[in-house]
Scaffold this motif. Structure first.
Motif, mmCIF file in Angstrom:
data_model
loop_
_atom_site.group_PDB
_atom_site.id
_atom_site.type_symbol
_atom_site.label_atom_id
_atom_site.label_comp_id
_atom_site.label_asym_id
_atom_site.label_seq_id
_atom_site.Cartn_x
_atom_site.Cartn_y
_atom_site.Cartn_z
ATOM 1 N N LEU A 254 0.901 -1.505 -0.120
ATOM 2 C CA LEU A 254 -0.112 0.254 0.156
ATOM 3 C C LEU A 254 0.966 1.519 0.027
ATOM 4 N N ALA A 255 1.686 1.260 0.766
ATOM 5 C CA ALA A 255 3.249 2.030 0.533
ATOM 6 C C ALA A 255 3.484 2.281 -0.707
ATOM 7 N N THR A 256 4.093 1.422 -1.468
ATOM 8 C CA THR A 256 4.530 1.616 -2.573
ATOM 9 C C THR A 256 3.418 2.399 -3.722
ATOM 10 N N LEU A 257 2.275 1.897 -3.335
ATOM 11 C CA LEU A 257 1.284 1.794 -4.315
ATOM 12 C C LEU A 257 0.914 2.984 -4.236
ATOM 13 N N GLN A 258 0.982 4.347 -2.847
ATOM 14 C CA GLN A 258 0.949 5.791 -2.828
ATOM 15 C C GLN A 258 1.621 6.268 -3.110
ATOM 16 N N ASP A 259 3.160 5.638 -2.974
ATOM 17 C CA ASP A 259 3.928 6.383 -3.915
ATOM 18 C C ASP A 259 3.918 6.628 -5.152
ATOM 19 N N ALA A 260 3.647 5.384 -5.905
ATOM 20 C CA ALA A 260 2.895 5.647 -7.479
ATOM 21 C C ALA A 260 1.859 6.811 -7.752
ATOM 22 N N THR A 261 0.817 6.543 -6.999
ATOM 23 C CA THR A 261 0.054 7.302 -7.065
ATOM 24 C C THR A 261 0.448 8.650 -7.250
ATOM 25 N N ARG B 140 -11.868 5.479 -12.092
ATOM 26 C CA ARG B 140 -13.628 3.985 -11.376
ATOM 27 C C ARG B 140 -13.015 2.522 -10.998
ATOM 28 N N ASN B 141 -11.196 2.314 -11.881
ATOM 29 C CA ASN B 141 -11.566 1.196 -11.094
ATOM 30 C C ASN B 141 -11.239 0.615 -9.873
ATOM 31 N N ALA B 142 -10.401 2.442 -8.838
ATOM 32 C CA ALA B 142 -10.241 2.241 -7.767
ATOM 33 C C ALA B 142 -11.655 1.964 -7.296
ATOM 34 N N ASP B 143 -12.436 2.274 -7.634
ATOM 35 C CA ASP B 143 -14.030 2.541 -7.394
ATOM 36 C C ASP B 143 -14.045 0.861 -7.096
ATOM 37 N N ALA B 144 -14.076 0.185 -7.911
ATOM 38 C CA ALA B 144 -14.181 -0.948 -8.906
ATOM 39 C C ALA B 144 -13.425 -2.001 -7.445
ATOM 40 N N LEU B 145 -12.188 -1.549 -7.583
ATOM 41 C CA LEU B 145 -11.671 -2.064 -6.084
ATOM 42 C C LEU B 145 -11.468 -2.167 -4.675
ATOM 43 N N VAL B 146 -12.899 -0.916 -4.590
ATOM 44 C CA VAL B 146 -13.276 -0.828 -3.600
ATOM 45 C C VAL B 146 -14.765 -2.068 -3.069
ATOM 46 N N ASN B 147 -14.935 -1.822 -4.240
ATOM 47 C CA ASN B 147 -16.278 -3.608 -4.118
ATOM 48 C C ASN B 147 -15.642 -4.389 -3.866
ATOM 49 N N ALA C 75 -8.316 7.467 -5.665
ATOM 50 C CA ALA C 75 -7.648 6.819 -4.513
ATOM 51 C C ALA C 75 -7.195 6.254 -3.385
ATOM 52 N N ASP C 76 -7.740 7.151 -2.296
ATOM 53 C CA ASP C 76 -7.873 7.812 -1.001
ATOM 54 C C ASP C 76 -8.752 6.740 -0.581
ATOM 55 N N ARG C 77 -10.049 6.416 -1.444
ATOM 56 C CA ARG C 77 -10.761 5.851 -0.502
ATOM 57 C C ARG C 77 -10.612 4.545 -1.373
ATOM 58 N N LEU C 78 -10.313 4.352 -1.976
ATOM 59 C CA LEU C 78 -9.088 2.741 -1.438
ATOM 60 C C LEU C 78 -8.284 2.306 -0.663
ATOM 61 N N ALA C 79 -7.620 3.496 -0.754
ATOM 62 C CA ALA C 79 -6.447 2.755 0.473
ATOM 63 C C ALA C 79 -6.906 3.534 1.886
ATOM 64 N N ALA C 80 -8.304 3.977 2.309
ATOM 65 C CA ALA C 80 -8.753 3.597 3.131
ATOM 66 C C ALA C 80 -9.742 2.886 3.639
ATOM 67 N N THR C 81 -10.425 2.044 2.735
ATOM 68 C CA THR C 81 -10.751 1.442 2.371
ATOM 69 C C THR C 81 -9.971 -0.470 2.990
ATOM 70 N N ALA C 82 -8.566 -0.487 2.242
ATOM 71 C CA ALA C 82 -7.721 -1.012 2.519
ATOM 72 C C ALA C 82 -7.071 -0.913 3.944
ATOM 73 N N ALA C 83 -6.777 -0.345 4.172
ATOM 74 C CA ALA C 83 -6.570 0.427 6.098
ATOM 75 C C ALA C 83 -7.127 -0.539 6.860
ATOM 76 N N ALA C 84 -8.202 -0.509 6.922
ATOM 77 C CA ALA C 84 -9.399 -0.626 7.423
ATOM 78 C C ALA C 84 -9.539 -2.466 7.818
ATOM 79 N N LEU C 85 -8.543 -3.147 7.138
ATOM 80 C CA LEU C 85 -9.132 -4.513 6.391
ATOM 81 C C LEU C 85 -7.978 -5.039 7.975
#
Length: 229
Positions: free
Chosen positions: A8-15, A50-57, A94-104
């Motif tokens: 997730l940290a690496t993904l944030q850097d790329a984003t 929309r891919n980020a939101d799809a991955l939240v799903n 991207a922030d929505r995806l990061a927040a969802t992932a951080a809560a898992l």
């Protein structure tokens, strides 16, 4: 830091790199063609959001997309927006995806999730899959980034990911890919003598991902065709 947290940290850097590269993109630039046939830069940016939101799903146990038609319609709907709207949407999604992932929880990260076209995988692979989307579509935007700019850590994992994706594929001839540092990978159909293809990790990833025609690769025959990702 290891596992999903590191990814997730690496993904944030790329984003963040992608968003920084969009600072000077204006409305006219968004409307210009991307490197993907039939898509403007706006289409690429809309897809990424929309891919980020799809991955939240996916991480919440829902369908990635309601349907292929709905996915395509959402991209087309959002493609023609102003540059500032694209930047904000990409950042917010991207922030929505990061927040969802951080809560898992650890258990949720180990769960099997369902992706597009019924593909299943562990939830732990989602950050890397998103990283692939960010890096490759950053190139597709045609704003100066090429496969030569891909980070070494990404190239190493992308080679594993792409060769696994084509392994056993009936439409891919047997292949043995050799990096100039001595590493090698087998992919394509399992039967038959493999065609050997040699090059740098960047050249191999560029070709396997469809981002280059195979420049920088050496082989005893013409390069075979590959299915689209």
């Amino acid at each position: 830091m290891t596992g999903p947290a590191a990814d997730l940290a690496t993904l944030q850097d790329a984003t963040d790199r992608l968003l920084a590269s969009l600072d000077d993109l204006d409305d006219a630039g968004v409307a210009q063609p991307s490197r993907l046939p039939g898509w403007s830069r706006g289409h690429v940016l809309a897809h990424l959001a929309r891919n980020a939101d799809a991955l939240v799903n996916v991480l919440r146990g829902r369908l990635m997309y309601p349907s292929e038609a709905a996915r395509d319609a959402d991209i087309e709907r959002d493609a023609h927006r102003p540059a500032d709207v694209h930047r904000a949407d990409l950042r917010d999604s991207a922030d929505r995806l990061a927040a969802t992932a951080a809560a898992l929880t650890d258990e949720q990260w180990r769960a099997t999730v369902t992706l597009r076209n019924g593909v299943t995988d562990r939830a732990t692979t989602i950050p890397f899959r998103r990283w692939v989307e960010i890096e490759l579509h950053h190139i597709d935007l045609d704003i100066g980034r090429t496969v030569a700019d891909l980070p070494g850590a990404f190239l190493d994992r992308a080679l594993e990911y792409l060769t696994e994706r084509f392994a056993g594929h009936p439409g891919v001839v047997p292949l043995e890919l050799r990096a100039e540092d001595g590493r090698h990978w087998r992919t394509g159909r399992p039967e038959g003598e493999p065609q050997v293809i040699t090059g740098t990790p960047a050249a191999l990833v560029g070709w396997l991902s469809g981002r280059t025609s195979g420049s920088g690769l050496a082989t005893g025959d013409s390069l075979p065709g590959l299915p689209a990702l």
